[in-house]
Design a protein around this motif. Structure first.
Motif, PDB file in Angstrom:
ATOM      1  N   CYS A 146       0.853  -1.409   0.086  1.00 23.12           N
ATOM      2  CA  CYS A 146      -0.106   0.768  -0.213  1.00 23.12           C
ATOM      3  C   CYS A 146       0.834   0.986   0.167  1.00 23.12           C
ATOM      4  CB  CYS A 146      -0.489  -0.159   1.428  1.00 23.12           C
ATOM      5  SG  CYS A 146      -1.975  -1.190   1.449  1.00 23.12           S
TER       6      CYS A 146
ATOM      7  N   ASP B 218      -3.776   4.997   0.218  1.00 26.60           N
ATOM      8  CA  ASP B 218      -4.813   3.889  -0.250  1.00 26.60           C
ATOM      9  C   ASP B 218      -6.124   4.056   0.350  1.00 26.60           C
ATOM     10  OD1 ASP B 218      -3.064   4.238  -2.471  1.00 26.60           O
ATOM     11  OD2 ASP B 218      -1.868   2.247  -1.709  1.00 26.60           O
ATOM     12  N   GLN B 219      -7.263   2.957  -0.276  1.00 22.68           N
ATOM     13  CA  GLN B 219      -7.808   2.498   0.506  1.00 22.68           C
ATOM     14  C   GLN B 219      -7.726   1.063   1.004  1.00 22.68           C
ATOM     15  OE1 GLN B 219     -11.373   4.551   1.681  1.00 22.68           O
ATOM     16  NE2 GLN B 219      -9.530   5.978   1.076  1.00 22.68           N
TER      17      GLN B 219
ATOM     18  N   ARG C  86     -13.420  -0.345   5.824  1.00 29.66           N
ATOM     19  CA  ARG C  86     -13.310   0.076   4.744  1.00 29.66           C
ATOM     20  C   ARG C  86     -11.617   1.099   5.996  1.00 29.66           C
ATOM     21  NH1 ARG C  86     -13.883   2.101  -1.436  1.00 29.66           N
ATOM     22  NH2 ARG C  86     -15.174   0.782  -1.135  1.00 29.66           N
TER      23      ARG C  86
ATOM     24  N   GLU D 218      -8.231   3.871   5.461  1.00 32.72           N
ATOM     25  CA  GLU D 218      -7.518   5.354   4.131  1.00 32.72           C
ATOM     26  C   GLU D 218      -6.068   5.138   4.849  1.00 32.72           C
ATOM     27  OE1 GLU D 218      -6.244  10.168   3.018  1.00 32.72           O
ATOM     28  OE2 GLU D 218      -8.043   8.864   3.667  1.00 32.72           O
TER      29      GLU D 218
ATOM     30  N   TRP E 240     -10.274   4.038   9.824  1.00 40.60           N
ATOM     31  CA  TRP E 240     -10.744   3.557   9.533  1.00 40.60           C
ATOM     32  C   TRP E 240     -12.353   4.552   9.148  1.00 40.60           C
ATOM     33  CZ3 TRP E 240      -9.753  -0.784   8.232  1.00 40.60           C
ATOM     34  CH2 TRP E 240      -8.848  -1.419   8.658  1.00 40.60           C
ATOM     35  N   GLN E 241     -13.350   4.399   8.461  1.00 41.14           N
ATOM     36  CA  GLN E 241     -14.474   4.771   8.332  1.00 41.14           C
ATOM     37  C   GLN E 241     -15.100   5.238   9.168  1.00 41.14           C
ATOM     38  OE1 GLN E 241     -15.989   1.876   5.866  1.00 41.14           O
ATOM     39  NE2 GLN E 241     -17.633   2.308   6.547  1.00 41.14           N
TER      40      GLN E 241
ATOM     41  N   ARG F 153      -5.018   4.586  -4.603  1.00 36.89           N
ATOM     42  CA  ARG F 153      -5.833   6.207  -4.984  1.00 36.89           C
ATOM     43  C   ARG F 153      -5.689   6.744  -6.352  1.00 36.89           C
ATOM     44  NH1 ARG F 153      -0.873   9.466  -2.555  1.00 36.89           N
ATOM     45  NH2 ARG F 153      -0.119   8.244  -3.573  1.00 36.89           N
TER      46      ARG F 153
END
Length: 61
Positions: free
Chosen positions: A3, A7-8, A22, A24, A41-42, A60
């Protein structure tokens, strides 16, 4: 799994009642086989993440 910052990471789940996660990548830690990541995290919390076989990377844009 490799990564870059921005990137996710998406973590799939094996059970139907657990949603996928999910986050970042905000920092790459270590090198080569010892590479791991600081992820936001989200839901807003951050953690150090060592990827497993259930993770995939969305580069990304």
């Amino acid at each position: 799994m490799r990564c870059c910052t921005g990137d996710q990471i998406v973590i799939e789940t094996a059970t139907l009642d657990t949603p996928r996660r999910r986050g970042e990548v905000i920092e790459v830690i270590g090198q080569g086989e010892r590479e791991h990541y600081r992820v936001r995290w989200q839901d807003g919390h951050e953690s150090v993440y060592f990827p497993g076989p259930d993770a995939r990377v969305l580069p990304r844009a």
